[in-house]
Scaffold this motif. Structure first.
Motif, PDB file in Angstrom:
ATOM      1  N   TRP A 138       0.821  -1.216   0.000  1.00 17.24           N
ATOM      2  CA  TRP A 138       0.000   0.000   0.000  1.00 17.24           C
ATOM      3  C   TRP A 138       0.849   1.259   0.000  1.00 17.24           C
ATOM      4  O   TRP A 138       0.485   2.247  -0.644  1.00 17.24           O
ATOM      5  N   ASP A 139       1.970   1.258   0.733  1.00 14.28           N
ATOM      6  CA  ASP A 139       2.752   2.490   0.826  1.00 14.28           C
ATOM      7  C   ASP A 139       3.439   2.827  -0.497  1.00 14.28           C
ATOM      8  O   ASP A 139       3.548   4.001  -0.871  1.00 14.28           O
ATOM      9  N   ALA A 140       3.870   1.806  -1.237  1.00 12.89           N
ATOM     10  CA  ALA A 140       4.432   2.059  -2.564  1.00 12.89           C
ATOM     11  C   ALA A 140       3.358   2.572  -3.508  1.00 12.89           C
ATOM     12  O   ALA A 140       3.613   3.456  -4.342  1.00 12.89           O
ATOM     13  N   ALA A 141       2.145   2.039  -3.381  1.00 15.47           N
ATOM     14  CA  ALA A 141       1.028   2.487  -4.218  1.00 15.47           C
ATOM     15  C   ALA A 141       0.684   3.939  -3.919  1.00 15.47           C
ATOM     16  O   ALA A 141       0.460   4.744  -4.834  1.00 15.47           O
ATOM     17  N   VAL A 142       0.636   4.287  -2.644  1.00  9.20           N
ATOM     18  CA  VAL A 142       0.335   5.664  -2.247  1.00  9.20           C
ATOM     19  C   VAL A 142       1.413   6.620  -2.749  1.00  9.20           C
ATOM     20  O   VAL A 142       1.114   7.715  -3.245  1.00  9.20           O
ATOM     21  N   ALA A 143       2.671   6.217  -2.650  1.00  9.36           N
ATOM     22  CA  ALA A 143       3.770   7.077  -3.113  1.00  9.36           C
ATOM     23  C   ALA A 143       3.680   7.299  -4.620  1.00  9.36           C
ATOM     24  O   ALA A 143       3.862   8.427  -5.106  1.00  9.36           O
ATOM     25  N   ALA A 144       3.377   6.253  -5.366  1.00 10.02           N
ATOM     26  CA  ALA A 144       3.262   6.395  -6.822  1.00 10.02           C
ATOM     27  C   ALA A 144       2.079   7.285  -7.188  1.00 10.02           C
ATOM     28  O   ALA A 144       2.163   8.102  -8.107  1.00 10.02           O
ATOM     29  N   TRP A 145       0.973   7.123  -6.492  1.00 15.11           N
ATOM     30  CA  TRP A 145      -0.208   7.959  -6.728  1.00 15.11           C
ATOM     31  C   TRP A 145       0.115   9.415  -6.424  1.00 15.11           C
ATOM     32  O   TRP A 145      -0.269  10.319  -7.182  1.00 15.11           O
ATOM     33  N   ALA A 146       0.819   9.648  -5.328  1.00 21.05           N
ATOM     34  CA  ALA A 146       1.174  11.018  -4.938  1.00 21.05           C
ATOM     35  C   ALA A 146       2.035  11.686  -6.003  1.00 21.05           C
ATOM     36  O   ALA A 146       1.826  12.861  -6.331  1.00 21.05           O
ATOM     37  N   ARG A 147       2.969  10.967  -6.560  1.00 15.73           N
ATOM     38  CA  ARG A 147       3.842  11.555  -7.588  1.00 15.73           C
ATOM     39  C   ARG A 147       3.053  11.873  -8.852  1.00 15.73           C
ATOM     40  O   ARG A 147       3.262  12.924  -9.477  1.00 15.73           O
ATOM     41  N   SER A 148       2.150  10.985  -9.234  1.00 16.97           N
ATOM     42  CA  SER A 148       1.331  11.225 -10.419  1.00 16.97           C
ATOM     43  C   SER A 148       0.367  12.381 -10.182  1.00 16.97           C
ATOM     44  O   SER A 148       0.156  13.238 -11.055  1.00 16.97           O
ATOM     45  N   TYR A 149      -0.230  12.432  -9.002  1.00 15.59           N
ATOM     46  CA  TYR A 149      -1.153  13.490  -8.587  1.00 15.59           C
ATOM     47  C   TYR A 149      -0.443  14.840  -8.655  1.00 15.59           C
ATOM     48  O   TYR A 149      -0.966  15.820  -9.205  1.00 15.59           O
ATOM     49  N   ARG A 150       0.764  14.881  -8.122  1.00 15.07           N
ATOM     50  CA  ARG A 150       1.550  16.124  -8.112  1.00 15.07           C
ATOM     51  C   ARG A 150       1.850  16.598  -9.525  1.00 15.07           C
ATOM     52  O   ARG A 150       1.713  17.783  -9.848  1.00 15.07           O
ATOM     53  N   ALA A 151       2.238  15.684 -10.391  1.00 14.79           N
ATOM     54  CA  ALA A 151       2.568  16.053 -11.768  1.00 14.79           C
ATOM     55  C   ALA A 151       1.354  16.613 -12.500  1.00 14.79           C
ATOM     56  O   ALA A 151       1.461  17.583 -13.260  1.00 14.79           O
ATOM     57  N   ALA A 152       0.187  16.031 -12.263  1.00 18.22           N
ATOM     58  CA  ALA A 152      -1.032  16.494 -12.937  1.00 18.22           C
ATOM     59  C   ALA A 152      -1.365  17.927 -12.551  1.00 18.22           C
ATOM     60  O   ALA A 152      -1.713  18.756 -13.410  1.00 18.22           O
ATOM     61  N   PHE A 153      -1.252  18.241 -11.282  1.00 19.30           N
ATOM     62  CA  PHE A 153      -1.595  19.593 -10.837  1.00 19.30           C
ATOM     63  C   PHE A 153      -0.462  20.582 -11.063  1.00 19.30           C
ATOM     64  O   PHE A 153      -0.717  21.782 -11.209  1.00 19.30           O
ATOM     65  N   ALA A 154       0.766  20.104 -11.119  1.00 14.97           N
ATOM     66  CA  ALA A 154       1.880  21.000 -11.422  1.00 14.97           C
ATOM     67  C   ALA A 154       1.752  21.570 -12.829  1.00 14.97           C
ATOM     68  O   ALA A 154       2.265  22.655 -13.116  1.00 14.97           O
ATOM     69  N   ALA A 155       1.042  20.860 -13.703  1.00 14.71           N
ATOM     70  CA  ALA A 155       0.830  21.356 -15.064  1.00 14.71           C
ATOM     71  C   ALA A 155      -0.159  22.509 -15.098  1.00 14.71           C
ATOM     72  O   ALA A 155      -0.200  23.270 -16.070  1.00 14.71           O
ATOM     73  N   HIS A 156      -0.946  22.653 -14.042  1.00 14.65           N
ATOM     74  CA  HIS A 156      -1.962  23.719 -13.978  1.00 14.65           C
ATOM     75  C   HIS A 156      -2.028  24.295 -12.561  1.00 14.65           C
ATOM     76  O   HIS A 156      -3.076  24.216 -11.897  1.00 14.65           O
ATOM     77  N   PRO A 157      -0.942  24.888 -12.066  1.00 13.84           N
ATOM     78  CA  PRO A 157      -0.908  25.328 -10.662  1.00 13.84           C
ATOM     79  C   PRO A 157      -1.945  26.394 -10.317  1.00 13.84           C
ATOM     80  O   PRO A 157      -2.416  26.456  -9.178  1.00 13.84           O
ATOM     81  N   LYS A 158      -2.310  27.227 -11.289  1.00 11.45           N
ATOM     82  CA  LYS A 158      -3.283  28.279 -10.983  1.00 11.45           C
ATOM     83  C   LYS A 158      -4.685  27.725 -10.764  1.00 11.45           C
ATOM     84  O   LYS A 158      -5.560  28.436 -10.259  1.00 11.45           O
ATOM     85  N   ALA A 159      -4.896  26.472 -11.126  1.00 10.57           N
ATOM     86  CA  ALA A 159      -6.202  25.856 -10.895  1.00 10.57           C
ATOM     87  C   ALA A 159      -6.356  25.364  -9.463  1.00 10.57           C
ATOM     88  O   ALA A 159      -7.482  25.104  -9.017  1.00 10.57           O
ATOM     89  N   ILE A 160      -5.248  25.234  -8.742  1.00 14.60           N
ATOM     90  CA  ILE A 160      -5.309  24.649  -7.403  1.00 14.60           C
ATOM     91  C   ILE A 160      -6.197  25.453  -6.455  1.00 14.60           C
ATOM     92  O   ILE A 160      -7.085  24.881  -5.809  1.00 14.60           O
ATOM     93  N   PRO A 161      -6.029  26.781  -6.319  1.00 14.77           N
ATOM     94  CA  PRO A 161      -6.930  27.520  -5.421  1.00 14.77           C
ATOM     95  C   PRO A 161      -8.395  27.410  -5.828  1.00 14.77           C
ATOM     96  O   PRO A 161      -9.282  27.346  -4.976  1.00 14.77           O
ATOM     97  N   LEU A 162      -8.650  27.371  -7.124  1.00 17.43           N
ATOM     98  CA  LEU A 162     -10.023  27.277  -7.608  1.00 17.43           C
ATOM     99  C   LEU A 162     -10.645  25.943  -7.226  1.00 17.43           C
ATOM    100  O   LEU A 162     -11.783  25.886  -6.732  1.00 17.43           O
ATOM    101  N   LEU A 163      -9.916  24.856  -7.418  1.00 17.00           N
ATOM    102  CA  LEU A 163     -10.476  23.531  -7.188  1.00 17.00           C
ATOM    103  C   LEU A 163     -10.511  23.153  -5.717  1.00 17.00           C
ATOM    104  O   LEU A 163     -11.369  22.366  -5.294  1.00 17.00           O
TER     105      LEU A 163
END
Length: 203
Positions: free
Chosen positions: A76-101
């Motif tokens: 589970w911890d490896a799965a969570v770490a991989a999800w976190a990295r993918s999650y971060r990359a997705a939002f890093a592409a659109h940082p100005k959307a973070i406060p809105l969402l």
């Protein structure tokens, strides 16, 4: 006159235009979307459930870049770490959307499906039910904060006079160039996982 091959307006075009506006200015309005698409504002409302509906379309668009399949991994911890990295990359592409969402409730079914998988992963790993959502929310705080940090300048500290802050100057000089945000993110993620592994009933 024949009908156009492509519709003049649809949810995909509305979402794309809204995301362009958010990337440019951090927000959008329905009239702005209409003007950019060359249609009447009322026409946009025929395709979406108002501004809130567009926000959820934006959430779906950005979160579609998150690899939900990582949550099927083990342990589970490896799965969570991989999800976190993918999650971060997705939002890093659109940082100005973070406060809105982050200031509106999550309603998009496809996004809720990822949360369902994350919850199931932790429950199956033996986490107590009251600990599940705090663990997920804490991870999101880490991920989204780091995604915002990725939009910041690489050099965040400008020292006019090193003698005024000598220890800070030495620490900055010792820090490797490039990768500032990645190094900090991996440190925070490791600390998070160490703590979460020790939560009651966690394994």
């Amino acid at each position: 006159m024949g009908r156009p091959h492509k519709p003049l307006l649809d949810r995909v075009r509305i979402t794309t235009t809204a995301l362009e506006l958010v990337d440019e200015q951090g927000d959008f309005s329905v009239p702005q979307i209409a003007r950019r698409l060359g249609v009447q504002t009322a026409s946009v409302y025929h395709h979406v459930d108002g501004r809130d509906g567009i926000v959820e379309l934006l959430r779906e668009r950005i979160c579609a870049a998150i690899d939900g399949g990582t949550l099927d991994g083990k342990p589970w911890d490896a799965a969570v770490a991989a999800w976190a990295r993918s999650y971060r990359a997705a939002f890093a592409a659109h940082p100005k959307a973070i406060p809105l969402l982050t200031t509106s409730p999550v309603r998009a079914p496809r996004v809720l499906e990822q949360y369902e998988k994350a919850v199931a992963l932790l429950i199956d790993a033996g986490f107590a039910l009251p600990d599940v959502m705090p663990a997920i929310i804490a991870l999101e705080n880490l991920v989204l904060g780091s995604a915002l940090d990725m939009a910041a300048p690489e050099a965040m500290w400008e020292l006019a006079d090193d003698t005024a802050t000598p220890r800070l100057a030495r620490a900055l000089a010792a820090f490797p160039e490039g990768g500032r945000t990645d190094t900090a993110f991996e440190l925070a993620l490791a600390g998070y996982l160490t703590h979460v592994r020790g939560m009651p009933d966690g394994v």
